[in-house]
Design an enzyme around this catalytic site. Structure first.
Site, PDB file in Angstrom:
ATOM      1  N   GLY A   1      -4.835  -1.497  16.281  1.00 48.85           N
ATOM      2  CA  GLY A   1      -4.108  -1.543  14.915  1.00 48.85           C
ATOM      3  C   GLY A   1      -4.194  -0.236  14.308  1.00 48.85           C
ATOM      4  O   GLY A   1      -4.939   0.571  14.134  1.00 48.85           O
TER       5      GLY A   1
ATOM      6  N   LYS B   1       0.759  -1.101  -0.095  1.00 49.72           N
ATOM      7  CA  LYS B   1      -0.060  -0.078  -0.083  1.00 49.72           C
ATOM      8  C   LYS B   1       0.747   1.215  -0.043  1.00 49.72           C
ATOM      9  O   LYS B   1       0.411   2.121  -0.744  1.00 49.72           O
ATOM     10  CB  LYS B   1      -0.889  -0.010   1.229  1.00 49.72           C
ATOM     11  CG  LYS B   1      -1.929  -1.151   1.248  1.00 49.72           C
ATOM     12  CD  LYS B   1      -3.006  -1.033   2.313  1.00 49.72           C
ATOM     13  CE  LYS B   1      -3.973  -1.905   2.057  1.00 49.72           C
ATOM     14  NZ  LYS B   1      -5.098  -1.569   3.208  1.00 49.72           N
TER      15      LYS B   1
END
Length: 270
Positions: A133, A72
């Site tokens: 996260g 990404k």
């Protein structure tokens, strides 16, 4: 007829890629709409990324790509422009080819997450959120939670410095949202979110302290498979409301399809 020489080709790029669901989802969408298009799952070793990317860029009929771990950030850095959603996290999960052959980045992780919650009539504004996260998807989700009016976000990540940096950036962009790094303990929170891959495999530890769950909480896991993660099982046992990972992807597919202009309404974008 699909798959002719005039087909629009789209790619799902990840390493590994065998877990990817989006190629099947997109190919079903193409079939349903009668489009001469197809999406292909592709992978390469990280050491080969530069060569691989040059080949994808040279393939003139590749119109767009969905990007997943670990590419990404690397793909974002290859793009000539980006939507704010991608630019603020320096991470792309979708790229579209522009008329000059370069790439434009966007990130729909947070969009799909928020739209999935809204479709299920889950309230975000004013809520206190524990998010475990702070990686690619997590960063996008944190920004979108703050943008949607979350009153407080407690961030937790195995990389404390990454979580601290994200908290600083989100807090700067959305000062009305209190955001800070803290333990993976849902006590005092309204919503608990697992934005990590922990739970995809049998034997994974729980991503947060489930002993702190109470029936008034909503527990969300972005993992799609298994649909019922150990976290969600524990949440149901505690009497919590739950939200599975599949809606997040479903709403991302809709947003990505518009981004890619799969219906070929405006080819001025590329």
């Amino acid at each position: 007829m699909r798959g002719t020489g005039k087909a629009d080709v789209f790619v799902m790029l990840a390493h590994p890629v065998d877990h990817a669901k989006s190629p099947g989802d997109f190919n079903a969408l193409f079939e349903e709409r009668g489009l001469d298009s197809l999406m292909v799952p592709l992978t390469c070793k990280p050491a080969d990324f530069e060569t691989f990317w040059a080949g994808l860029t040279a393939a003139q009929n590749v119109r767009g790509m969905i990007i997943s771990v670990p590419y990404k950030i690397a793909v974002f850095e290859k793009c000539s422009g980006a939507h704010d959603r991608a630019a603020r996290v320096n991470s792309a999960n979708s790229v579209r080819r522009l008329p000059d052959g370069s790439w434009y980045a966007d990130n729909f992780d947070g969009v799909g997450f928020i739209d999935g919650l809204k479709a299920a009539n889950r309230q975000i504004a004013g809520k206190r959120v524990l998010q475990v996260g702070a990686g690619g998807a997590g960063a996008s989700i944190a920004y979108c939670l703050a943008e949607a009016g979350a009153a407080e976000i407690r961030l937790n990540d195995i990389d404390a410095s990454r979580a601290a940096k994200l908290a600083e950036l989100v807090g700067r962009a959305f000062p009305d949202c209190r955001i800070a790094v803290g333990p993976a303990d849902p006590r005092g929170m309204d919503i608990a979110v697992n934005a990590t891959p922990v739970g995809m495999h049998a034997g994974d530890p729980l991503p947060l302290d489930v002993t702190g769950l109470t029936p008034d909480m909503l527990v969300v896991d972005i993992i799609m498979e298994p649909a019922e993660t150990a976290l969600l099982q524990a949440a149901e046992k505690a009497g919590c409301q739950i939200q599975r990972g599949r809606p997040m992807m479903a709403f991302q597919i809709e947003a990505m399809a518009d981004f890619f202009d799969v219906d070929r309404k405006d080819r001025g974008n590329g």
